[in-house]
Design a protein around this motif. Structure first.
Motif, PDB file in Angstrom:
ATOM      1  N   GLY A  68      -6.013   1.153  -5.259  1.00 22.19           N
ATOM      2  CA  GLY A  68      -4.844   1.910  -5.694  1.00 22.19           C
ATOM      3  C   GLY A  68      -4.174   1.309  -6.917  1.00 22.19           C
ATOM      4  O   GLY A  68      -3.114   1.777  -7.328  1.00 22.19           O
ATOM      5  N   LEU A  91       2.139   2.041  -3.468  1.00 26.00           N
ATOM      6  CA  LEU A  91       1.105   2.651  -4.305  1.00 26.00           C
ATOM      7  C   LEU A  91       0.916   4.126  -3.960  1.00 26.00           C
ATOM      8  O   LEU A  91       0.741   4.966  -4.834  1.00 26.00           O
ATOM      9  N   MET A  92       0.988   4.420  -2.666  1.00 23.95           N
ATOM     10  CA  MET A  92       0.829   5.804  -2.216  1.00 23.95           C
ATOM     11  C   MET A  92       1.947   6.700  -2.747  1.00 23.95           C
ATOM     12  O   MET A  92       1.791   7.921  -2.797  1.00 23.95           O
ATOM     13  N   GLU A  93       3.082   6.095  -3.090  1.00 26.25           N
ATOM     14  CA  GLU A  93       4.210   6.862  -3.631  1.00 26.25           C
ATOM     15  C   GLU A  93       4.235   6.833  -5.152  1.00 26.25           C
ATOM     16  O   GLU A  93       5.205   7.265  -5.768  1.00 26.25           O
ATOM     17  N   GLY A  94       3.218   6.251  -5.734  1.00 26.15           N
ATOM     18  CA  GLY A  94       3.181   6.180  -7.180  1.00 26.15           C
ATOM     19  C   GLY A  94       4.001   5.034  -7.742  1.00 26.15           C
ATOM     20  O   GLY A  94       4.344   5.024  -8.914  1.00 26.15           O
ATOM     21  N   ASN A 136       0.828  -1.201   0.000  1.00 23.80           N
ATOM     22  CA  ASN A 136       0.000   0.000   0.000  1.00 23.80           C
ATOM     23  C   ASN A 136       0.868   1.259   0.000  1.00 23.80           C
ATOM     24  O   ASN A 136       0.584   2.231  -0.704  1.00 23.80           O
TER      25      ASN A 136
END
Lengths: 101, 178
Positions: free
Chosen positions: B130, B50-53, B47
């Motif tokens: 995400g 994903l939050m960092e691209g 996760n």
């Protein structure tokens, strides 16, 4: 330090606003353009919600934004591609999120 | 600002990040364990990527399959016996009493709730939202007689080890094994 919209506005090295009170919707639009995002009303709903929660002292996370009733997590990714929580925080003029979720 | 932006620093340790030697673009996280803490490590990292691209793929094998099984996903346990990190003062005889492990796992889940860490099934939904992808290991699924219906709906497919490596193809991919 960088000048945007002709006013001296201070940013951190990573581009987060140092003082969230210097935020304006115009500034958000300019910062968004740098990220390749054109802000819509939905974006602003998220940004305003983030600012509100930040003022309340809430530690923000993806999960909290997902439960905001404004967007779900999928929509958040779609609105702020490449960094849903970080980019939205940056554009909302609030500090870099310190959450791991 | 731009020249500084290219060399961001990590928030807590204040360490400069060198992004010139190739960006991290994708992680393939293999989760082979079914203990609460191991599964959470895998989920937090997927996760977080994903939050960092960063693209994230997950491959669950052996006991890690418990994390994506409908029956077990939200009922994972931590080991209270044979786990030197868990309450070192606790005598093994007590830690092995019936119900103790369930109680310890319950307490752990409660603490995680306070930190805004979602339950396993919710976490997996977040990862899927995400753009993360979850796969089950064919060999392990066959061994435990599990089919697609036994797994959470977010699990895309049951795949071979060869297919798993195919997921990792492309420049800037890292494989993480738990």
């Amino acid at each position: 330090m960088e000048t945007l919209v002709n006013t001296a506005i201070e940013f951190t090295a990573e581009g987060y606003l140092k003082n969230m009170d210097q935020w304006t919707p115009e500034l958000a639009r300019e910062l968004a353009a740098k990220e390749g995002i054109t802000l819509t009303d939905k974006h602003f709903e998220v940004l305003n919600w983030l600012r509100e929660k930040q003022k309340e002292g809430v530690q923000l996370s993806m999960r909290k934004v997902g439960a905001s009733g404004i967007v779900d997590i999928k929509q958040l990714y779609a609105l702020f591609p490449g960094g849903p929580l970080k980019i939205s925080s940056k554009l909302a003029g609030i500090p870099k999120p310190a959450s791991c979720v | 600002m731009t020249d500084v932006m290219e060399k961001p620093v990590t928030q807590v340790a204040n360490v400069p990040v060198n992004k010139e030697n190739g960006k991290l673009r994708k992680v393939l996280i293999i989760c082979s364990k079914g203990k609460l803490e191991d599964v959470y490590a895998a989920l937090v990292m997927a996760n977080g990527a994903l939050m960092e691209g960063i693209e994230a793929k997950m491959f669950f094998t052996f006991f890690g399959l418990d994390a994506i099984r409908r029956k077990t996903a939200d009922h994972l346990h931590t080991a209270t016996v044979g786990n030197p990190s868990f309450m070192p003062e606790m005598p093994t005889v007590l830690a092995g009493l019936p119900g103790f492990e369930a109680f310890a796992s319950y307490m752990m889940r409660k603490e995680m709730d306070k930190l805004d860490i979602p339950h396993v099934t919710e976490f997996i939904q977040m990862i899927e939202a995400g753009g993360g992808e979850l796969y089950a290991c064919k060999l392990a699924a066959d061994m435990f007689h599990l089919t697609k219906d036994d797994f959470l709906p977010e699990v895309k497919d049951i795949i071979t080890v060869g297919d798993m490596y195919a997921l990792a193809e492309g420049e800037g991919t890292h494989i993480i094994f738990i």
